[in-house]
Design a protein around this motif. Structure first.
Motif, PDB file in Angstrom:
ATOM      1  N   SER A  39       6.037  10.336   5.426  1.00 35.31           N
ATOM      2  CA  SER A  39       6.998  10.214   4.476  1.00 35.31           C
ATOM      3  C   SER A  39       7.282   8.629   4.119  1.00 35.31           C
ATOM      4  CB  SER A  39       8.265  10.533   4.768  1.00 35.31           C
ATOM      5  OG  SER A  39       8.247  12.000   5.246  1.00 35.31           O
ATOM      6  N   ALA A  40       7.318   7.714   5.354  1.00 32.31           N
ATOM      7  CA  ALA A  40       7.628   6.454   5.047  1.00 32.31           C
ATOM      8  C   ALA A  40       6.611   5.735   4.264  1.00 32.31           C
ATOM      9  CB  ALA A  40       7.868   5.830   6.391  1.00 32.31           C
ATOM     10  N   SER A  41       5.358   6.232   4.783  1.00 31.33           N
ATOM     11  CA  SER A  41       4.118   5.844   3.952  1.00 31.33           C
ATOM     12  C   SER A  41       4.139   5.875   2.529  1.00 31.33           C
ATOM     13  CB  SER A  41       2.773   6.245   4.747  1.00 31.33           C
ATOM     14  OG  SER A  41       2.995   5.723   6.052  1.00 31.33           O
ATOM     15  N   LEU A  42       4.563   7.138   2.024  1.00 28.50           N
ATOM     16  CA  LEU A  42       4.647   7.657   0.820  1.00 28.50           C
ATOM     17  C   LEU A  42       5.543   6.738  -0.061  1.00 28.50           C
ATOM     18  CD1 LEU A  42       4.115  11.542   1.018  1.00 28.50           C
ATOM     19  CD2 LEU A  42       2.152   9.780   0.126  1.00 28.50           C
ATOM     20  N   ILE A  43       6.750   6.636   0.738  1.00 28.35           N
ATOM     21  CA  ILE A  43       7.803   5.948  -0.013  1.00 28.35           C
ATOM     22  C   ILE A  43       7.536   4.375  -0.310  1.00 28.35           C
ATOM     23  CG2 ILE A  43      10.291   4.813   0.216  1.00 28.35           C
ATOM     24  CD1 ILE A  43      10.784   7.713   1.562  1.00 28.35           C
ATOM     25  N   ILE A  44       6.805   3.842   0.700  1.00 29.40           N
ATOM     26  CA  ILE A  44       6.428   2.562   0.529  1.00 29.40           C
ATOM     27  C   ILE A  44       5.236   2.342  -0.558  1.00 29.40           C
ATOM     28  CG2 ILE A  44       5.197   0.590   1.726  1.00 29.40           C
ATOM     29  CD1 ILE A  44       6.776   1.348   4.297  1.00 29.40           C
ATOM     30  N   ALA A  45       4.284   3.502  -0.353  1.00 29.95           N
ATOM     31  CA  ALA A  45       3.241   3.106  -1.569  1.00 29.95           C
ATOM     32  C   ALA A  45       4.016   3.381  -3.142  1.00 29.95           C
ATOM     33  CB  ALA A  45       2.383   4.435  -1.161  1.00 29.95           C
ATOM     34  N   LEU A  46       4.894   4.363  -3.004  1.00 28.83           N
ATOM     35  CA  LEU A  46       5.653   4.378  -4.252  1.00 28.83           C
ATOM     36  C   LEU A  46       6.579   3.214  -4.918  1.00 28.83           C
ATOM     37  CD1 LEU A  46       6.306   6.522  -6.664  1.00 28.83           C
ATOM     38  CD2 LEU A  46       8.452   7.090  -5.467  1.00 28.83           C
ATOM     39  N   VAL A  47       7.171   2.620  -3.818  1.00 27.37           N
ATOM     40  CA  VAL A  47       7.672   1.387  -4.200  1.00 27.37           C
ATOM     41  C   VAL A  47       6.837   0.177  -4.726  1.00 27.37           C
ATOM     42  CG1 VAL A  47       9.009  -0.793  -3.248  1.00 27.37           C
ATOM     43  CG2 VAL A  47       9.717   1.685  -2.819  1.00 27.37           C
ATOM     44  N   VAL A  48       5.633   0.380  -4.067  1.00 19.63           N
ATOM     45  CA  VAL A  48       4.491  -0.740  -4.313  1.00 19.63           C
ATOM     46  C   VAL A  48       3.867  -0.676  -5.659  1.00 19.63           C
ATOM     47  CG1 VAL A  48       2.330  -1.748  -3.604  1.00 19.63           C
ATOM     48  CG2 VAL A  48       3.988  -1.588  -2.171  1.00 19.63           C
TER      49      VAL A  48
END
Length: 65
Positions: A39-48
């Motif tokens: 979940s954290a990886s997907l959120i960070i990818a979305l922010v980037v």
């Protein structure tokens, strides 16, 4: 020969620690942690991705072409 004895003792100590002293996570804990990381990886990818999109949009205004 002393080196071999030290190496064998080191291996025995490592095994003892891994087999008897380490607390391994349960399946539920492991899947919970994995879902948190995913979940954290997907959120960070979305922010980037959003930051990249905004930067690209601003640059296309600054440098039309």
């Amino acid at each position: 020969m002393n080196i071999i004895k030290k190496f064998v003792k080191y291996c025995q100590t490592c095994y003892d620690e891994l087999a008897h002293k380490v607390t391994w996570p349960t399946y539920k804990e492991l899947t919970g942690s994995a879902m948190l990381v995913l979940s954290a990886s997907l959120i960070i990818a979305l922010v980037v991705w959003v930051m990249d999109f905004i930067f690209k949009s601003v640059m296309s205004v600054v440098y039309p072409g």
